[in-house]
Design an enzyme around this catalytic site. Sequence first.
Site, PDB file in Angstrom:
ATOM      1  N   GLN A  11      71.080  45.455  41.587  1.00 24.76           N
ATOM      2  CA  GLN A  11      71.975  45.749  40.742  1.00 24.76           C
ATOM      3  C   GLN A  11      72.717  44.036  40.372  1.00 24.76           C
ATOM      4  OE1 GLN A  11      73.340  48.277  37.644  1.00 24.76           O
ATOM      5  NE2 GLN A  11      73.236  49.639  39.820  1.00 24.76           N
ATOM      6  N   ALA A  60      72.515  48.361  50.365  1.00 25.04           N
ATOM      7  CA  ALA A  60      72.767  48.990  50.836  1.00 25.04           C
ATOM      8  C   ALA A  60      71.935  50.281  50.229  1.00 25.04           C
ATOM      9  CB  ALA A  60      74.140  49.736  49.774  1.00 25.04           C
ATOM     10  N   THR A 101      82.433  50.843  47.804  1.00 27.74           N
ATOM     11  CA  THR A 101      82.984  51.695  47.234  1.00 27.74           C
ATOM     12  C   THR A 101      83.962  52.268  46.773  1.00 27.74           C
ATOM     13  OG1 THR A 101      81.772  53.972  46.053  1.00 27.74           O
ATOM     14  CG2 THR A 101      81.552  53.663  48.651  1.00 27.74           C
ATOM     15  N   ASP A 102      84.180  52.898  45.513  1.00 25.01           N
ATOM     16  CA  ASP A 102      85.555  53.963  45.470  1.00 25.01           C
ATOM     17  C   ASP A 102      85.576  55.327  45.936  1.00 25.01           C
ATOM     18  OD1 ASP A 102      82.687  54.185  43.464  1.00 25.01           O
ATOM     19  OD2 ASP A 102      84.395  55.293  41.642  1.00 25.01           O
ATOM     20  N   TYR A 125      77.863  59.444  51.581  1.00 22.83           N
ATOM     21  CA  TYR A 125      77.565  58.024  50.960  1.00 22.83           C
ATOM     22  C   TYR A 125      79.076  57.551  50.914  1.00 22.83           C
ATOM     23  CZ  TYR A 125      77.543  54.417  47.713  1.00 22.83           C
ATOM     24  OH  TYR A 125      78.091  53.263  47.790  1.00 22.83           O
ATOM     25  N   TRP A 150      80.669  52.475  38.896  1.00 19.50           N
ATOM     26  CA  TRP A 150      80.294  53.046  38.450  1.00 19.50           C
ATOM     27  C   TRP A 150      79.389  52.201  38.070  1.00 19.50           C
ATOM     28  CZ3 TRP A 150      83.491  56.593  34.458  1.00 19.50           C
ATOM     29  CH2 TRP A 150      83.524  57.510  35.534  1.00 19.50           C
TER      30      TRP A 150
HETATM   31  N1  LIG Z   1      75.496  51.462  42.432  1.00 18.69           N
HETATM   32  C1  LIG Z   1      76.565  51.788  42.280  1.00 18.69           C
HETATM   33  O1  LIG Z   1      77.224  52.379  40.857  1.00 18.69           O
HETATM   34  C2  LIG Z   1      77.908  51.048  42.899  1.00 18.69           C
HETATM   35  C3  LIG Z   1      77.387  50.713  44.211  1.00 18.69           C
HETATM   36  N2  LIG Z   1      78.336  49.946  44.696  1.00 18.69           N
HETATM   37  C4  LIG Z   1      78.038  49.131  46.102  1.00 18.69           C
HETATM   38  O2  LIG Z   1      77.671  47.759  45.226  1.00 18.69           O
HETATM   39  C5  LIG Z   1      76.442  47.410  46.706  1.00 18.69           C
HETATM   40  C6  LIG Z   1      75.126  47.534  45.361  1.00 18.69           C
HETATM   41  O3  LIG Z   1      74.944  48.230  44.553  1.00 18.69           O
HETATM   42  P1  LIG Z   1      73.601  48.268  43.229  1.00 18.69           P
HETATM   43  O4  LIG Z   1      73.324  46.306  42.976  1.00 18.69           O
HETATM   44  O5  LIG Z   1      74.530  48.988  42.320  1.00 18.69           O
HETATM   45  O6  LIG Z   1      72.067  48.461  44.551  1.00 18.69           O
HETATM   46  P2  LIG Z   1      70.982  48.973  44.559  1.00 18.69           P
HETATM   47  O7  LIG Z   1      71.302  50.927  44.896  1.00 18.69           O
HETATM   48  O8  LIG Z   1      70.502  48.000  42.604  1.00 18.69           O
HETATM   49  O9  LIG Z   1      70.632  47.645  44.727  1.00 18.69           O
HETATM   50  C7  LIG Z   1      69.866  48.402  46.659  1.00 18.69           C
HETATM   51  C8  LIG Z   1      69.583  47.120  47.189  1.00 18.69           C
HETATM   52  O10 LIG Z   1      69.940  47.838  48.582  1.00 18.69           O
HETATM   53  C9  LIG Z   1      68.575  47.641  49.400  1.00 18.69           C
HETATM   54  N3  LIG Z   1      68.496  48.165  50.102  1.00 18.69           N
HETATM   55  C10 LIG Z   1      68.401  49.486  50.454  1.00 18.69           C
HETATM   56  N4  LIG Z   1      68.614  49.950  51.865  1.00 18.69           N
HETATM   57  C11 LIG Z   1      67.666  48.943  52.418  1.00 18.69           C
HETATM   58  C12 LIG Z   1      67.447  48.625  53.962  1.00 18.69           C
HETATM   59  N5  LIG Z   1      66.864  49.931  54.795  1.00 18.69           N
HETATM   60  N6  LIG Z   1      67.119  47.429  53.793  1.00 18.69           N
HETATM   61  C13 LIG Z   1      67.243  45.798  53.022  1.00 18.69           C
HETATM   62  N7  LIG Z   1      67.599  46.446  51.820  1.00 18.69           N
HETATM   63  C14 LIG Z   1      67.377  47.771  51.472  1.00 18.69           C
HETATM   64  C15 LIG Z   1      67.447  47.795  47.339  1.00 18.69           C
HETATM   65  O11 LIG Z   1      65.851  47.710  47.935  1.00 18.69           O
HETATM   66  C16 LIG Z   1      68.355  47.389  46.277  1.00 18.69           C
HETATM   67  O12 LIG Z   1      67.292  46.071  46.865  1.00 18.69           O
HETATM   68  C17 LIG Z   1      75.953  48.178  46.721  1.00 18.69           C
HETATM   69  O13 LIG Z   1      77.200  48.087  48.319  1.00 18.69           O
HETATM   70  C18 LIG Z   1      76.689  49.429  47.120  1.00 18.69           C
HETATM   71  O14 LIG Z   1      77.164  50.064  47.350  1.00 18.69           O
HETATM   72  C19 LIG Z   1      79.264  50.456  45.182  1.00 18.69           C
HETATM   73  C20 LIG Z   1      80.011  51.315  43.948  1.00 18.69           C
HETATM   74  C21 LIG Z   1      79.182  51.794  42.966  1.00 18.69           C
END
Ligand SMILES: NC(=O)C1=CN([C@@H]2O[C@H](COP(=O)(O)OP(=O)(O)OC[C@H]3O[C@@H](n4cnc5c(N)ncnc54)[C@H](O)[C@@H]3O)[C@@H](O)[C@H]2O)C=CC1
Length: 296
Positions: A11, A60, A101-102, A125, A150
Amino acid sequence: MRIVVTGREGQVAQSLAALAFEHDVEVVLCGRPELDLADARSIYPALAALKPDAIVSAAAYTAVDKAESERELAFSVNAVGAGAVAAAGKQIGVPVLHLSTDYVFDGSKSGAYVETDRTGPRSVYGASKLEGEKRVTAEISDHAIFRTAWVYSAYGHNFLKTMLRLGETRDTVSVVADQWGCPTSAEDIAAAIIVASKRIVSDSDPRLRGIFHLTGSGEASWADFAEHIFACAGRFGRHPVAVNRITTADYPTPAKRPANSRLSGRKLEEIYGITLPHWQASTEKAVRALLASQGS
Ligand SMILES: NC(=O)C1=CN([C@@H]2O[C@H](COP(=O)(O)OP(=O)(O)OC[C@H]3O[C@@H](n4cnc5c(N)ncnc54)[C@H](O)[C@@H]3O)[C@@H](O)[C@H]2O)C=CC1
């Protein structure tokens, strides 16, 4: 300026790519198979080949419930992998902006969490992301860690899209009303990260480094968030959907979530001058864009 972002489909990664032109930066997304966070050896070569001016570490393992039964993989990606991205940044000689993350907090505080509050993750996580923060900090001093929460957007899987999908076929949806946090638009995160990247690349002030909280302004329960999504969807022609407010105990999940994960954005505002829009305004924008793209 070239910002290289880990994760192709994420995202935040997709939102960064979408905003690049408007912010006059080049955004290059980098993911599997060239860069696999679970294979630390793949990370430096993949990032170095793209010649970044800054690295945004956004990829992640984000399957919060599944992580309870995939502890090893979650730590390998979110802790070891995040540390290897930071080490690669150090070796290349560029700053690393890392997303966290929170869920590093246990949720027992009554007010909004500040960056120096004691951590205490309740889930695998959260623990894996906290270990990631520690490794990033240890590997490279030229870093900024942004804890967000979120997250929703037009991309990937998220709560907002789930609600809109459920609302197509239901008149009532049950949603937890006793967990509090800050809904955050991935587009708002991306805009802030681009501004922060430009600053950190051009300014060696140590105050720009360290941990920052980056969430939408205001606060909500998941039920409040759902009600607002359905209210917005109603303004764009969707039928009314009622929210049945339930408790966490009514909706057991494998991973425990913090009851309160509100994050204070004061430090980010004071040091970077960045404040994200109120979550309600950004939610309305996201709902409008999503429904328009679906032709609703
Ligand atoms: N989605 C949420 O509600 C929240 C996200 N975050 C953090 O924000 C950041 C961005 O989150 P989003 O964009 O929502 O995540 P997302 O779940 O939309 O995307 C995660 C990305 O990581 C990639 N990925 C997963 N395993 C991988 C691997 N082994 N090697 C390479 N790529 C890999 C996936 O293919 C995907 O492109 C992350 O670090 C997440 O932990 C923090 C708080 C809340």
